[in-house]
Design an enzyme around this catalytic site. Sequence first.
Site, PDB file in Angstrom:
ATOM      1  N   ASP A  94       0.603  -1.352  -0.739  1.00  0.00           N
ATOM      2  CA  ASP A  94       0.009  -0.147   0.160  1.00  0.00           C
ATOM      3  C   ASP A  94       1.030   1.558  -0.065  1.00  0.00           C
ATOM      4  OD1 ASP A  94      -2.514   1.410   0.296  1.00  0.00           O
ATOM      5  OD2 ASP A  94      -3.327   0.698   1.609  1.00  0.00           O
ATOM      6  N   ASP A  95       0.090   1.876  -0.377  1.00  0.00           N
ATOM      7  CA  ASP A  95       1.036   3.739  -0.170  1.00  0.00           C
ATOM      8  C   ASP A  95       1.006   3.785   1.003  1.00  0.00           C
ATOM      9  OD1 ASP A  95      -1.258   4.552   0.145  1.00  0.00           O
ATOM     10  OD2 ASP A  95      -1.862   5.737  -1.004  1.00  0.00           O
ATOM     11  N   ASP A  98      -2.313   4.570   7.595  1.00  0.00           N
ATOM     12  CA  ASP A  98      -2.642   6.165   8.257  1.00  0.00           C
ATOM     13  C   ASP A  98      -2.842   5.186   9.276  1.00  0.00           C
ATOM     14  OD1 ASP A  98      -3.524   8.437   9.793  1.00  0.00           O
ATOM     15  OD2 ASP A  98      -3.854   9.316   7.812  1.00  0.00           O
TER      16      ASP A  98
END
Length: 165
Positions: A94-95, A98
């Site tokens: 994933d980028d 969070d």
Amino acid sequence: MSPASPRYYTVTWDQLHRDSKALAWRLVGLGPFRGVIAITRGGLIPAAIVARELECRVIETVSVLTYEEEARGAPRVAKLPAAAGDGAGWLLVDDLVDTGTTAKVVRALLPKAHFATVYAKPQGRPLVDTFITEVSQDTWILFPWDTEPQFIAPIAKARADGGAR
């Protein structure tokens, strides 16, 4: 993220490519992987770069929806990675991790996958196995697919005007 004083970290296409390639460097000794699973949509581009660098031709996707029309809702799996089973031997990319909302859902689906992200924030960091860059929890990462080039006032001027850019 605190609405009173957001911080922004702008990522360009070049930087995303360099950081994704750096992620591949960290992962190369852990393979070979049976395949790469991209968490859509943000993980698609980093996963493609990592898959190329690791010479992995099998790419799968998993889609978890956490935002519906700009409002955060309960996570909902929209597409399962059918070929990946429990994730054994697979690389999940994933980028960003969070708060960990999406990561928790995906970890439950693919508990044996190696989970790698390009960027990580403190709340989600314990959920990933490998990452490249950590940013503070109150920083909003502006990815290249979410931005357009435009003039931005210098930091000192923005602070004088009451902004925190």
